[in-house]
Write a protein that holds these residues in place. Structure first.
Motif, PDB file in Angstrom:
ATOM      1  N   LYS A 130      28.128  20.628 -33.650  1.00 50.79           N
ATOM      2  CA  LYS A 130      26.784  20.061 -33.583  1.00 50.79           C
ATOM      3  C   LYS A 130      26.661  18.824 -34.465  1.00 50.79           C
ATOM      4  CE  LYS A 130      24.183  24.235 -32.454  1.00 50.79           C
ATOM      5  NZ  LYS A 130      23.145  25.176 -32.940  1.00 50.79           N
ATOM      6  N   ARG A 131      27.155  18.921 -35.675  1.00 50.81           N
ATOM      7  CA  ARG A 131      27.024  17.790 -36.597  1.00 50.81           C
ATOM      8  C   ARG A 131      27.917  16.617 -36.178  1.00 50.81           C
ATOM      9  NH1 ARG A 131      24.416  18.614 -41.751  1.00 50.81           N
ATOM     10  NH2 ARG A 131      23.407  20.632 -41.694  1.00 50.81           N
ATOM     11  N   ARG A 132      29.069  16.901 -35.586  1.00 49.59           N
ATOM     12  CA  ARG A 132      29.926  15.828 -35.080  1.00 49.59           C
ATOM     13  C   ARG A 132      29.195  15.071 -33.977  1.00 49.59           C
ATOM     14  NH1 ARG A 132      34.222  18.321 -32.098  1.00 49.59           N
ATOM     15  NH2 ARG A 132      32.815  18.022 -30.353  1.00 49.59           N
ATOM     16  N   LYS A 133      28.569  15.807 -33.063  1.00 45.39           N
ATOM     17  CA  LYS A 133      27.812  15.153 -31.980  1.00 45.39           C
ATOM     18  C   LYS A 133      26.665  14.342 -32.554  1.00 45.39           C
ATOM     19  CE  LYS A 133      28.868  18.587 -28.453  1.00 45.39           C
ATOM     20  NZ  LYS A 133      28.327  19.682 -27.624  1.00 45.39           N
ATOM     21  N   GLY A 134      25.975  14.900 -33.558  1.00 42.21           N
ATOM     22  CA  GLY A 134      24.864  14.176 -34.174  1.00 42.21           C
ATOM     23  C   GLY A 134      25.322  12.913 -34.872  1.00 42.21           C
TER      24      GLY A 134
ATOM     25  N   ILE B 165      28.033  11.114 -34.192  1.00 43.39           N
ATOM     26  CA  ILE B 165      28.435  10.132 -33.182  1.00 43.39           C
ATOM     27  C   ILE B 165      27.206   9.522 -32.515  1.00 43.39           C
ATOM     28  CG2 ILE B 165      29.614   9.890 -30.949  1.00 43.39           C
ATOM     29  CD1 ILE B 165      31.758  11.823 -32.056  1.00 43.39           C
ATOM     30  N   LYS B 166      26.174  10.351 -32.268  1.00 35.91           N
ATOM     31  CA  LYS B 166      24.935   9.842 -31.682  1.00 35.91           C
ATOM     32  C   LYS B 166      24.303   8.805 -32.617  1.00 35.91           C
ATOM     33  CE  LYS B 166      20.363  11.309 -30.165  1.00 35.91           C
ATOM     34  NZ  LYS B 166      19.396  12.406 -30.147  1.00 35.91           N
ATOM     35  N   LYS B 167      24.242   9.108 -33.918  1.00 34.96           N
ATOM     36  CA  LYS B 167      23.667   8.169 -34.891  1.00 34.96           C
ATOM     37  C   LYS B 167      24.499   6.883 -34.961  1.00 34.96           C
ATOM     38  CE  LYS B 167      20.138  10.401 -36.471  1.00 34.96           C
ATOM     39  NZ  LYS B 167      18.792   9.928 -36.213  1.00 34.96           N
TER      40      LYS B 167
ATOM     41  N   ARG C 242      26.270   5.563 -32.525  1.00 36.97           N
ATOM     42  CA  ARG C 242      25.977   4.824 -31.296  1.00 36.97           C
ATOM     43  C   ARG C 242      24.626   4.112 -31.423  1.00 36.97           C
ATOM     44  NH1 ARG C 242      26.444   8.756 -27.899  1.00 36.97           N
ATOM     45  NH2 ARG C 242      28.628   8.350 -27.463  1.00 36.97           N
ATOM     46  N   GLU C 243      23.613   4.822 -31.932  1.00 36.82           N
ATOM     47  CA  GLU C 243      22.292   4.220 -32.097  1.00 36.82           C
ATOM     48  C   GLU C 243      22.342   3.049 -33.073  1.00 36.82           C
ATOM     49  OE1 GLU C 243      19.886   7.480 -33.372  1.00 36.82           O
ATOM     50  OE2 GLU C 243      19.766   8.372 -31.365  1.00 36.82           O
TER      51      GLU C 243
ATOM     52  N   PHE D 270      34.942   7.671 -32.482  1.00 35.74           N
ATOM     53  CA  PHE D 270      33.946   6.923 -31.723  1.00 35.74           C
ATOM     54  C   PHE D 270      34.078   5.465 -32.120  1.00 35.74           C
ATOM     55  CE2 PHE D 270      29.882   4.679 -31.947  1.00 35.74           C
ATOM     56  CZ  PHE D 270      29.552   4.656 -30.609  1.00 35.74           C
TER      57      PHE D 270
ATOM     58  N   SER E  39      32.206   1.632 -31.167  1.00 34.72           N
ATOM     59  CA  SER E  39      31.181   0.925 -30.407  1.00 34.72           C
ATOM     60  C   SER E  39      31.787  -0.209 -29.582  1.00 34.72           C
ATOM     61  CB  SER E  39      30.121   0.373 -31.347  1.00 34.72           C
ATOM     62  OG  SER E  39      30.692  -0.546 -32.250  1.00 34.72           O
TER      63      SER E  39
END
Length: 195
Positions: free
Chosen positions: A23-27, A29-31, A33-34, A57, A59
């Motif tokens: 969960k934290r890895r996905k979060g 990577i999401k941050k 990307r943002e 990840f 960009s």
């Protein structure tokens, strides 16, 4: 009702740890990307799990490009740091030579055979002494200005702390008066009517 604040410490249960990692890895990577989209920056994230799996990840299209830029930046920072150290050492060595120059000047004036100096030597010696004196005064002035600046900053902080303390004392006095008023026994009022 809000969420309970999670204490940051290692998770002992393997299943819970793996779920939290995913969960934290996905979060993360999401941050990343943002951040790259909102701020138009290149972002690279590399995560190595405790099982040895690599998650990344980028960009941009190439993580190696970001890593190469990072390595160049680190190398440049090391070179700049080395240059600063060399400059500091040379600055101190210059002070050492100034001290040696002063000692040599004293020795030359203390010598009995001071008449052996030519006018050119004396003028050159005077110029070196003048240069040394100017540099010393400049350094002393710089250090004094820095200490005055530090003292002004400390004075400002002390004024702010003093104001906060005065505000706290005033609030405490106000609360004490309110508490004293609330603890007073009710006063009897007698009305005398004329009959």
């Amino acid at each position: 009702m809000g969420r309970k604040k999670l204490e940051i410490k290692p998770i002992l249960d393997n299943n819970c740890r793996q779920i939290a990692f995913c969960k934290r890895r996905k979060g993360l990577i999401k941050k990343a990307r943002e951040l790259s989209i909102l701020c138009d920056v290149d972002v690279g994230v590399v995560i190595v799990s405790n099982r040895g799996r690599l998650h990344e990840f980028s960009s941009t299209n190439s993580m190696t490009g970001i890593l190469q830029r990072y390595e160049r930046h680190v190398e440049a920072a090391k070179e700049i740091s080395a240059e600063i150290q060399v400059a500091e050492l040379s600055k101190y060595s210059r002070f050492m030579t100034m001290g040696e120059l002063l000692q040599a000047t004293e020795r030359q004036f203390e010598e009995i055979n001071a008449d052996g100096l030519t006018v050119t030597d004396l003028v050159h010696l005077e110029n070196e002494l003048q240069t040394t004196l100017i540099q010393t005064r400049s350094r002393k002035t710089h250090l004094l200005l820095e200490s005055v600046k530090d003292l002004h900053e400390q004075e400002k902080l002390l004024r702010e702390e003093n104001k906060l303390l005065e505000d706290n004392i005033a609030g405490m006095k106000k609360n004490r008066k309110v508490n004293e008023m609330s603890h007073l026994p009710p006063q009897r009022v007698t009305l005398n009517f004329l009959l």
